[in-house]
Design an enzyme around this catalytic site. Structure first.
Site, PDB file in Angstrom:
ATOM      1  CE1 TYR A 254      -1.842  -5.000  12.388  1.00  0.00           C
ATOM      2  CE2 TYR A 254      -4.135  -5.689  12.246  1.00  0.00           C
ATOM      3  CZ  TYR A 254      -3.054  -5.027  11.705  1.00  0.00           C
ATOM      4  OH  TYR A 254      -3.169  -4.395  10.482  1.00  0.00           O
TER       5      TYR A 254
ATOM      6  CB  ILE B 261      -0.935   0.015   1.223  1.00  0.00           C
ATOM      7  CG1 ILE B 261      -1.848  -1.205   1.223  1.00  0.00           C
ATOM      8  CG2 ILE B 261      -1.773   1.286   1.241  1.00  0.00           C
ATOM      9  CD1 ILE B 261      -2.618  -1.386   2.521  1.00  0.00           C
ATOM     10  N   GLY B 262       1.941   1.227   0.758  1.00  0.00           N
ATOM     11  CA  GLY B 262       2.798   2.410   0.836  1.00  0.00           C
ATOM     12  C   GLY B 262       3.394   2.786  -0.497  1.00  0.00           C
TER      13      GLY B 262
ATOM     14  CB  SER C  93      -6.648  -2.554  10.605  1.00  0.00           C
ATOM     15  OG  SER C  93      -7.286  -3.793  10.364  1.00  0.00           O
TER      16      SER C  93
END
Length: 281
Positions: A163, A18-19, A138
């Protein structure tokens, strides 16, 4: 013809997934992009793949706080100001382990190092006319429940549990950035990119190793769409402080809307970094 940037943007985790897709989209729109990553060879090669003068590779290992400080200094010395900071890097770790700084990996990589980077770059961001900080969170934040007395889950560690807690921290951090700095013109956003085929979790073993390569997942380009929307849309600043999904405002969990939680994570993060000498009290 030399590259003339319209904006200066820094992206963590910019060497893949994505980056990288976000960096490619922003360079096409005229942004000069600081590509932050921990693989120096990859950074050097990647810069050559972009139009000359449109990017700069900046070495930074989120597992080393001192490298975060060095990266911030390099960005500050290389641009007149910073328009956008995109906190994109992150990971999940199946076992409890500490970084060289003594923090649990998920806590430092997904939250604390990004918190430090943002604090160090705030003067450069506030020197811009319409600065934005974009945090890639997320939907897994819904698994998280903030434990103020154990932010690293040392007493009851679970990979997805931690997470989720760190992705929750991303949203709480966004809320506090908005509260503290929106009056000075800074906009802050958090987002869910979708479940993306990017090699996410490949650092683990067993089934988790293959989680980020499943065929039904989004492409990195699709996963970058909301980040690009928040970086490029001229009017989105009016929605500062919000959580986004598919380029739309979405309601996060009740934990993420808890103002006390936001204040706790801000205060504790500041105290941890001040105690190590990375921030001044």
């Amino acid at each position: 013809m030399s590259f003339k940037p319209i904006k200066y943007t820094a992206i963590t985790g910019a060497t893949s997934g994505i980056g990288l897709a976000t960096a490619q989209g922003l360079v096409k729109s005229g942004h000069f992009v600081f590509l932050l990553g921990r693989n120096k060879d990859r950074l050097n090669e990647l810069v050559k793949e972009f139009p000359e003068g449109s990017t700069q590779g900046v070495w930074m290992d989120l597992a080393q706080l001192n490298s975060v400080k060095q990266a911030a200094q390099e960005i500050i010395s290389s641009a007149p100001h910073l328009d956008h900071l995109i906190l994109n890097a992150g990971g999940i770790f199946e076992r409890f382990q500490e970084t060289s700084d003594g923090f649990e990996w998920s806590f430092q990589i997904n939250h604390l190092s990004h918190f430090l980077l943002t604090q160090l770059l705030l003067p450069s961001l506030l020197a811009s006319e319409h600065p934005r900080v974009i945090s890639v969170s997320s939907e897994a934040h819904r698994l998280g429940k903030l434990n103020p007395n154990d932010l690293e889950l040392r007493s009851d560690y679970g990979a997805w549990k931690q997470y989720g807690q760190t992705k929750l921290m991303n949203i709480l951090f966004t809320k506090m950035l908005h509260s503290q700095y929106n009056p000075q013109g800074l906009s802050a956003f958090a987002l869910h990119p979708g479940v993306v085929r990017s090699g996410f979790a490949s650092n683990n073993s067993g089934w988790m190793k293959y989680f980020g390569w499943m065929p039904f997942l989004k492409t990195p380009e699709q996963g970058a769409e909301t980040s690009l929307y928040l970086a490029k849309d001229p009017a989105v600043f009016v929605l500062s402080g919000q959580y986004f999904k598919n380029k739309q405002v979405a309601k996060p969990s009740e934990e993420a809307l808890n103002e006390r939680n936001a204040q706790i994570i801000w205060t504790k993060s500041m105290e941890l970094l001040q105690s190590r000498g990375y921030l001044v009290g």
